[in-house]
Scaffold this motif. Structure first.
Motif, PDB file in Angstrom:
ATOM      1  N   GLY A 115       0.827  -1.207   0.000  1.00  0.00           N
ATOM      2  CA  GLY A 115       0.000   0.000   0.000  1.00  0.00           C
ATOM      3  C   GLY A 115       0.860   1.255   0.000  1.00  0.00           C
ATOM      4  N   ASP A 116       0.387   2.273   0.693  1.00  0.00           N
ATOM      5  CA  ASP A 116       1.134   3.528   0.737  1.00  0.00           C
ATOM      6  C   ASP A 116       2.322   3.441   1.690  1.00  0.00           C
ATOM      7  N   PHE A 117       2.404   2.351   2.414  1.00  0.00           N
ATOM      8  CA  PHE A 117       3.495   2.155   3.371  1.00  0.00           C
ATOM      9  C   PHE A 117       4.633   1.370   2.726  1.00  0.00           C
ATOM     10  N   ARG A 118       5.833   1.915   2.805  1.00  0.00           N
ATOM     11  CA  ARG A 118       7.009   1.179   2.360  1.00  0.00           C
ATOM     12  C   ARG A 118       8.000   1.112   3.504  1.00  0.00           C
ATOM     13  N   PRO A 119       8.417  -0.087   3.897  1.00  0.00           N
ATOM     14  CA  PRO A 119       9.423  -0.202   4.954  1.00  0.00           C
ATOM     15  C   PRO A 119      10.692   0.552   4.566  1.00  0.00           C
ATOM     16  N   SER A 120      11.484   0.882   5.547  1.00  0.00           N
ATOM     17  CA  SER A 120      12.742   1.587   5.291  1.00  0.00           C
ATOM     18  C   SER A 120      13.612   0.819   4.308  1.00  0.00           C
ATOM     19  N   LEU A 121      14.263   1.556   3.411  1.00  0.00           N
ATOM     20  CA  LEU A 121      15.162   0.913   2.452  1.00  0.00           C
ATOM     21  C   LEU A 121      16.361   0.265   3.136  1.00  0.00           C
ATOM     22  N   GLU A 122      16.588   0.587   4.386  1.00  0.00           N
ATOM     23  CA  GLU A 122      17.691  -0.034   5.123  1.00  0.00           C
ATOM     24  C   GLU A 122      17.450  -1.538   5.305  1.00  0.00           C
ATOM     25  N   PHE A 123      16.194  -1.983   5.159  1.00  0.00           N
ATOM     26  CA  PHE A 123      15.935  -3.423   5.188  1.00  0.00           C
ATOM     27  C   PHE A 123      16.580  -4.114   3.989  1.00  0.00           C
ATOM     28  N   PHE A 220      15.389 -14.620   8.142  1.00  0.00           N
ATOM     29  CA  PHE A 220      14.353 -14.245   7.170  1.00  0.00           C
ATOM     30  C   PHE A 220      13.001 -14.070   7.857  1.00  0.00           C
ATOM     31  N   ASN A 221      12.678 -14.941   8.820  1.00  0.00           N
ATOM     32  CA  ASN A 221      11.415 -14.805   9.539  1.00  0.00           C
ATOM     33  C   ASN A 221      11.324 -13.456  10.242  1.00  0.00           C
ATOM     34  N   THR A 222      12.381 -13.066  10.923  1.00  0.00           N
ATOM     35  CA  THR A 222      12.391 -11.794  11.636  1.00  0.00           C
ATOM     36  C   THR A 222      12.364 -10.626  10.656  1.00  0.00           C
ATOM     37  N   TRP A 223      13.171 -10.713   9.617  1.00  0.00           N
ATOM     38  CA  TRP A 223      13.262  -9.668   8.590  1.00  0.00           C
ATOM     39  C   TRP A 223      11.903  -9.435   7.934  1.00  0.00           C
ATOM     40  N   LEU A 224      11.202 -10.507   7.602  1.00  0.00           N
ATOM     41  CA  LEU A 224       9.870 -10.389   7.005  1.00  0.00           C
ATOM     42  C   LEU A 224       8.868  -9.806   7.992  1.00  0.00           C
ATOM     43  N   ALA A 225       8.888 -10.310   9.210  1.00  0.00           N
ATOM     44  CA  ALA A 225       7.909  -9.876  10.209  1.00  0.00           C
ATOM     45  C   ALA A 225       8.016  -8.382  10.493  1.00  0.00           C
ATOM     46  N   THR A 248       1.240   0.578  15.700  1.00  0.00           N
ATOM     47  CA  THR A 248       1.271   2.022  15.913  1.00  0.00           C
ATOM     48  C   THR A 248       2.453   2.710  15.251  1.00  0.00           C
ATOM     49  N   TRP A 249       3.479   1.971  14.883  1.00  0.00           N
ATOM     50  CA  TRP A 249       4.658   2.588  14.266  1.00  0.00           C
ATOM     51  C   TRP A 249       5.367   1.580  13.360  1.00  0.00           C
ATOM     52  N   PRO A 250       6.116   2.077  12.383  1.00  0.00           N
ATOM     53  CA  PRO A 250       6.959   1.179  11.572  1.00  0.00           C
ATOM     54  C   PRO A 250       8.162   0.742  12.394  1.00  0.00           C
ATOM     55  N   TYR A 251       8.696  -0.432  12.064  1.00  0.00           N
ATOM     56  CA  TYR A 251       9.820  -0.973  12.829  1.00  0.00           C
ATOM     57  C   TYR A 251      11.148  -0.675  12.141  1.00  0.00           C
ATOM     58  N   PRO A 252      12.189  -0.412  12.918  1.00  0.00           N
ATOM     59  CA  PRO A 252      13.498  -0.092  12.340  1.00  0.00           C
ATOM     60  C   PRO A 252      14.245  -1.356  11.897  1.00  0.00           C
ATOM     61  N   SER A 253      14.988  -1.237  10.812  1.00  0.00           N
ATOM     62  CA  SER A 253      15.775  -2.365  10.310  1.00  0.00           C
ATOM     63  C   SER A 253      16.897  -2.743  11.271  1.00  0.00           C
ATOM     64  N   LEU A 254      17.240  -1.836  12.167  1.00  0.00           N
ATOM     65  CA  LEU A 254      18.324  -2.077  13.126  1.00  0.00           C
ATOM     66  C   LEU A 254      18.090  -3.353  13.937  1.00  0.00           C
ATOM     67  N   LEU A 255      16.815  -3.717  14.130  1.00  0.00           N
ATOM     68  CA  LEU A 255      16.492  -4.894  14.937  1.00  0.00           C
ATOM     69  C   LEU A 255      16.957  -6.201  14.305  1.00  0.00           C
ATOM     70  N   VAL A 256      17.234  -6.175  13.003  1.00  0.00           N
ATOM     71  CA  VAL A 256      17.673  -7.388  12.316  1.00  0.00           C
ATOM     72  C   VAL A 256      18.938  -7.155  11.506  1.00  0.00           C
ATOM     73  N   ALA A 257      19.508  -5.958  11.604  1.00  0.00           N
ATOM     74  CA  ALA A 257      20.612  -5.550  10.728  1.00  0.00           C
ATOM     75  C   ALA A 257      21.829  -6.471  10.806  1.00  0.00           C
ATOM     76  N   GLY A 258      22.204  -6.878  12.017  1.00  0.00           N
ATOM     77  CA  GLY A 258      23.396  -7.709  12.163  1.00  0.00           C
ATOM     78  C   GLY A 258      23.258  -9.058  11.475  1.00  0.00           C
ATOM     79  N   ASN A 259      22.155  -9.721  11.698  1.00  0.00           N
ATOM     80  CA  ASN A 259      21.944 -11.034  11.075  1.00  0.00           C
ATOM     81  C   ASN A 259      21.693 -10.918   9.576  1.00  0.00           C
ATOM     82  N   TYR A 260      21.035  -9.837   9.155  1.00  0.00           N
ATOM     83  CA  TYR A 260      20.823  -9.636   7.722  1.00  0.00           C
ATOM     84  C   TYR A 260      22.162  -9.422   7.018  1.00  0.00           C
ATOM     85  N   LYS A 261      23.073  -8.741   7.677  1.00  0.00           N
ATOM     86  CA  LYS A 261      24.411  -8.535   7.115  1.00  0.00           C
ATOM     87  C   LYS A 261      25.114  -9.868   6.913  1.00  0.00           C
TER      88      LYS A 261
END
Length: 487
Positions: A115-123, A220-225, A248-261
């Motif tokens: 929709g009109d919501f796009r997660p941060s490109l940092e994901f 991937f489960n966390t990244w998708l969620a 209530t708010w979008p979630y920051p990519s920082l929560l999964v950044a280390g494992n995504y790296k």
């Protein structure tokens, strides 16, 4: 839609030989619905969508209220204090109006995956991956062509990797059933899917990295969620806690950044041929290639299969109508001892393929699809025409679209044979799970899922493999309680 349609459905379903009335023969109607007062209207709709009604009832009740399958409303997420997201949509809930979402001359697909919501490109490592590009953007064709090429090349090892990983998966399930009397299969299946997709799509063997093999699918489960939770009814956390803490708010990519790296590094080091292909043949940078490959691997393929395959297995394992016996008979008739299972022979299994198609109709992996009007145009439902303004966001809720009684006979019933025979083949024109009709062809100029055919083939192969291994399997959408090995 049986429950949402304001009129009685026709006695026969719509087919390609019975086209709907052209727009010129339909009345022009003012589009019903409204967005309500600023903040209050979107918040009220959000509470209905997530809490008081749920998505299915949310759309059904409004279709009944307005006596129309096309209307204006709001859809989550709404972040009145956290980000600029416009919740206003035009809902399209029948097959005919929904089909406008795939006409690239009419709609723009720029940044409207959720929709009109796009997660941060940092994901995605700061890269705007192909799924967020419109077909008019030059890089779209390069990325889509790259995705189609890696799928084409993967066909050489697809069947081998699938059956090899299914050996491990079913071995785990058998062991758990023997030991505990039942086996939860969601996580073992996700691990199987992850390993299979890494090897077949990316050419990357997870066994070279014990950490990735053990934790990559969890990442991937966390990244998708984190990307989709603001737009999704979870149902696990009680209300109002779900509303307060999850929507209530979008979630920051920082929560999964280390494992995504770690996943990025794994692909960088092991998907050598894919990375060369993206850079040398399609003109992508190395980082663009890595991020787009990971998105196809994680969001499209792993995410889609993680939703679709458990429902498919549960539908078959929980059936007591004799469907298992019919599938088993067809599979063994075509494959004999099992050595003949391949892309060609599985295509001869008409019932197996129909079960896959009906599962996709009944429970589409992506329930919501979006597109934005390029210019003013007229959109048609089965019984009226409506004016859509440039920039308006169209939203199709597939679980209702795929229950359109003008197209599907007894749409609320799961019919394994629905897509068998000539009439069943015609209905594939209206099976839209892949961001386009099942009879469509993915290309660089459209947004249809590049892996449309591989998804249905893979699901059919999984069913065939299952009934070459076992005479029967008993379970539900989350666990297997018994298996009887093939005699």
């Amino acid at each position: 839609m049986a429950a949402a349609s304001p009129r009685s459905p026709p006695s026969t379903p719509l087919t390609s030989q019975q086209p709907p009335s052209p727009p010129s023969q339909l009345p022009l109607r003012t589009m019903p619905g409204s967005y309500g007062w600023p903040v209050v209207g979107p918040l009220s709709d959000r509470l209905d969508y997530f809490w008081f009604q749920g998505p299915d009832k949310f759309f059904r009740t409004r279709a009944e209220k307005y006596k129309s399958t096309v209307f204006r409303t709001n859809i989550p997420p709404t972040f009145p204090f956290f980000g600029d997201v416009n919740p206003n949509i035009v809902a399209v809930l029948d097959v005919k109006s929904f089909s406008h979402l795939f006409d690239m001359d009419l709609v723009d697909k720029r940044d409207v995956l959720i929709g009109d919501f796009r997660p941060s490109l940092e994901f995605y490592g700061g890269v705007r991956v192909g799924v967020y590009l419109d077909t008019t953007e030059p890089k779209h064709a390069k990325i889509k062509s790259f995705a189609m090429e890696i799928l084409k090349r993967s066909s050489k090892v697809w069947l081998q990797e699938l059956r090899s990983n299914l050996n491990t998966f079913w071995g785990t399930i058998e062991s758990e059933v023997t030991k505990n009397g039942a086996a939860s299969y969601i996580f073992p299946l996700q691990r199987c899917i992850f390993s299979f997709l890494c090897a077949s799509l990316a050419g990357a063997d997870v066994s070279v990295s014990p950490d990735i093999a053990e934790n990559g699918w969890k990442t991937f489960n966390t990244w998708l969620a984190l990307q989709v939770i603001p737009t999704t009814k979870v149902g696990i956390v009680p209300q109002p806690l779900e509303e307060i803490f999850l929507h209530t708010w979008p979630y920051p990519s920082l929560l999964v950044a280390g494992n995504y790296k770690k996943l990025c590094n794994f692909i960088d080091e092991n998907a050598v041929d894919c990375l060369r292909l993206g850079q040398e043949e399609f003109g992508l940078t190395r980082d663009e290639t890595i991020q787009n490959l990971l998105f196809v691997l994680g969001f499209n393929a792993y995410g889609g299969f993680s939703v679709f395959l458990p429902y498919l297995i549960g539908k078959i394992s929980g059936d007591n109508s004799g469907l298992q016996e019919r599938i088993r008979s067809e599979v063994r008739k075509v494959c004999g001892s099992g050595s003949d299972l391949n892309f060609k022979t599985v295509n001869e299994m008409e019932l197996v393929k129909s079960v896959v198609y009906e599962t996709l109709r009944f429970n589409p992996p992506v329930p919501l699809q979006f597109a934005r009007a390029r210019d003013d145009f007229q959109i048609s439902s089965h019984d009226a025409v409506f004016e859509v303004k440039k920039g308006e966001l169209l939203c199709g809720y597939q679980p209702l679209v795929m229950r359109d009684a003008n197209v599907f006979d007894e749409p609320e019933e799961f019919k394994p044979d629905r897509f068998v025979g000539e009439t069943g083949s015609e209905l594939l024109n209206y099976l839209y799970w892949s961001n386009g009709p099942q009879t469509g062809t993915p290309s660089a100029s459209n947004k249809q899922c590049a892996a449309k055919d591989m998804v249905t083939l893979t699901a059919s192969l999984l069913i065939a493999d299952l009934f070459l291994r076992y005479d029967s399997v008993t379970g539900d959408s989350g666990s297997i309680k018994a298996v009887v090995k093939a005699k």
